[in-house]
Motif scaffolding. Sequence first.
Motif, PDB file in Angstrom:
ATOM      1  N   ALA A   1       1.058   1.486  -9.371  1.00 13.80           N
ATOM      2  CA  ALA A   1       1.243   3.175  -9.477  1.00 13.80           C
ATOM      3  C   ALA A   1       0.930   3.600 -10.249  1.00 13.80           C
ATOM      4  CB  ALA A   1       1.814   3.420  -8.081  1.00 13.80           C
TER       5      ALA A   1
ATOM      6  N   GLY B   1       4.076  -2.408  -5.477  1.00 16.59           N
ATOM      7  CA  GLY B   1       2.794  -0.669  -5.979  1.00 16.59           C
ATOM      8  C   GLY B   1       3.461   0.022  -5.723  1.00 16.59           C
TER       9      GLY B   1
ATOM     10  N   LEU C   1       1.691   1.813  -3.432  1.00 12.83           N
ATOM     11  CA  LEU C   1       0.932   2.439  -4.102  1.00 12.83           C
ATOM     12  C   LEU C   1       0.653   4.113  -3.443  1.00 12.83           C
ATOM     13  CD1 LEU C   1      -2.382  -0.039  -3.665  1.00 12.83           C
ATOM     14  CD2 LEU C   1      -0.343   0.292  -6.226  1.00 12.83           C
ATOM     15  N   GLU C   2       0.899   4.342  -3.078  1.00 14.62           N
ATOM     16  CA  GLU C   2       0.977   5.547  -2.723  1.00 14.62           C
ATOM     17  C   GLU C   2       2.482   6.977  -3.089  1.00 14.62           C
ATOM     18  OE1 GLU C   2       0.759   7.003   1.287  1.00 14.62           O
ATOM     19  OE2 GLU C   2      -0.840   5.599   1.695  1.00 14.62           O
TER      20      GLU C   2
ATOM     21  N   GLU D   1      -5.701  -0.095  -4.967  1.00 19.08           N
ATOM     22  CA  GLU D   1      -5.849   0.335  -3.554  1.00 19.08           C
ATOM     23  C   GLU D   1      -6.818   0.600  -2.767  1.00 19.08           C
ATOM     24  OE1 GLU D   1      -3.869   4.517  -1.734  1.00 19.08           O
ATOM     25  OE2 GLU D   1      -4.524   4.824  -3.059  1.00 19.08           O
TER      26      GLU D   1
ATOM     27  N   SER E   1       0.775  -1.242  -0.286  1.00 18.81           N
ATOM     28  CA  SER E   1       0.835  -0.345   0.082  1.00 18.81           C
ATOM     29  C   SER E   1       1.202   1.495   0.004  1.00 18.81           C
ATOM     30  CB  SER E   1      -1.169  -0.042   1.228  1.00 18.81           C
ATOM     31  OG  SER E   1      -0.087   0.261   2.286  1.00 18.81           O
TER      32      SER E   1
ATOM     33  N   GLU F   1      -7.606  -2.706   1.018  1.00 12.05           N
ATOM     34  CA  GLU F   1      -7.384  -1.551   1.969  1.00 12.05           C
ATOM     35  C   GLU F   1      -7.523  -2.283   3.153  1.00 12.05           C
ATOM     36  OE1 GLU F   1      -6.071   1.034   5.013  1.00 12.05           O
ATOM     37  OE2 GLU F   1      -5.385   1.014   2.663  1.00 12.05           O
TER      38      GLU F   1
ATOM     39  N   ARG G   1      -4.749   2.514 -10.108  1.00 13.08           N
ATOM     40  CA  ARG G   1      -3.885   2.363  -8.962  1.00 13.08           C
ATOM     41  C   ARG G   1      -5.192   2.677  -8.272  1.00 13.08           C
ATOM     42  NH1 ARG G   1      -0.569   7.941  -7.283  1.00 13.08           N
ATOM     43  NH2 ARG G   1      -1.126   7.882  -5.210  1.00 13.08           N
TER      44      ARG G   1
END
Length: 599
Positions: free
Chosen positions: A265, A261, A88-89, A274, A85, A278, A270
């Motif tokens: 992304a 990730g 992903l950011e 996400e 995660s 979660e 993406r």
Amino acid sequence: MALPIDSPGFRETLVVLGSAGLVIPAFHRLRVNPVIGFILVGLFAGPYGLGALTDDLPWVAWISISDAERIEPFAEIGIILLLFSIGLELSFRRLWDMRQLVFGIGSAELLLSSLLIGGIILATGSSWQTATALGLALALSSTALVLPMVGTQSPVGRASFSMLLFEDVMLVPIIFALGVLGPLGGGDDLDSLFRVLWMGGATVIALLLLGRMLLPRLFRQAARTKNPELFLSAALLVIILASMATTLAGLSPIVGALLAGLLIAETEYRAQVEVMTEPFKGLALGVFLITVGMSLDLPFIISNWPMLLLATVGVLLLKALVTSGLLRLIRTPGGVSAEVGLLMASPSETTLIVLAAAQGARLIGPDTASFWQVVTAIGLTATPLLARLGRDVARRVDSRSDAGLELLEQGHNGRTVIIGFGRVGRMVAQMLERHGKTFIAVDADADTVRRARNEGYPIVFGDVARPGFVEKLDLGHAASLVLTMDNPVQNVATTARARENWPELCIVARARDSGHAGELYRAGATDAVPETLESSLQLSEAVLVDLGVAMGPVIASIHERRAELREEIKALAPEMDRAPSLQRRRLRDAAGTGDDPHE
């Protein structure tokens, strides 16, 4: 078909899910941090809590876990999903932009913390190998707890992430280095280290190349089916394959999860990935925290609490000072440095891994490993408290920052002073910047000041309701004063005070409605802008343009109507003065005496 109640892991699964579904909401209602809630559940239901009673009370086995090792694989999955995660950011561009922080401040923080901690342990009579192992282990900080609290977008999050990322990358080299230092280590371990480095590097490059080519096609096909389960399966497949690849290469599986990730992304899928992953991340992270609570041996803590307290406080204090000091050296704002220092102070979940590796290499004994494992668990439990303390310290540091005094003392002639830097004040500042006008902003919220200062705005902390603060703004040399506070009473009081001291000053104030605008004009405002009237004028402009009326005549008529309304409000101001309400008398008293109208 009978339920497999005696199958391995079934009872443990019931305890964990029951804890997440029942106990944690109770902590949320009590406003207790969920991190602490999960750890307390592990302590209560673990082998040193209710789990110790299973021999005498067999039914307790249904609400406790006597063997913590059974759920450790779930905890590892939680860490993998967490790193996924985080990837992903991010994006590769952001990582490249952060390279100086990651390999500069990140390496400095790990090296200096381990040297200082190891040096203190060495001074107590331990061997240099033991001191090195414990120094490296305790210098690590918790990715699993820190980043979910602060994210990666804020200044605090970016600084924390840069150091945590370097620590995660160095985990495997540290473990192999401990094997070399051990009494059984030697050339074989050194050869293994070099083999892991080149194999790991090749694996990472292969994942990057294959991911860029295959992932967009994979998720495109999954999206075309319009089947959420298939889309989620594709995401989990990518995580598993990437983690397996880095594990086979000798690296940590969290490296593969982070790469997965990052690669996702870069695609247009993406956000969907996400959202769908979660819930799994939150549940698995909770399982990991439960295992941390289970490692807390209460009898051992009670019998050794003085030494445990001294060791825990010492590690926390030293790491906080090192981290905040390094950030200040690169001119990071004081509030951000203090908050990051406290956040990064506690040991990490990876500390437990390094301690186990050091024990396996015979660098530390079982008793020493148990002692520092308890210190690590206590530090992890204290992380939410350290985060809260960090925010409070950051507010105080920002409110007393010398940077604000320097801005006030610069005394720019012709600059605009903006009081209040929320949504409205920020928009005014942006328009002033666009037209090349200088300004300084003032706000009474320390968090707002810190965020704006980190974004490069000239802003100071201050409460204009306090006697004498308005006089420090040097409004005699200002081009104008803009009041954007969402506080009608304070806006009028500040207008009256400024007009009394600087009769020629241009004062533009935010008003809630025409009545409030009249109060501002009576107090001495040059212009008062009612929010309700402005929204009405903007709606009128939009309607006329949509009906086909030319833009030029519409804008001219809007300006004309605005001027008419302004004159009408000004004309009503004397009448309002002749019939003051209780609120107006309060305003007059506050403006004349300097008292705080909030009180």
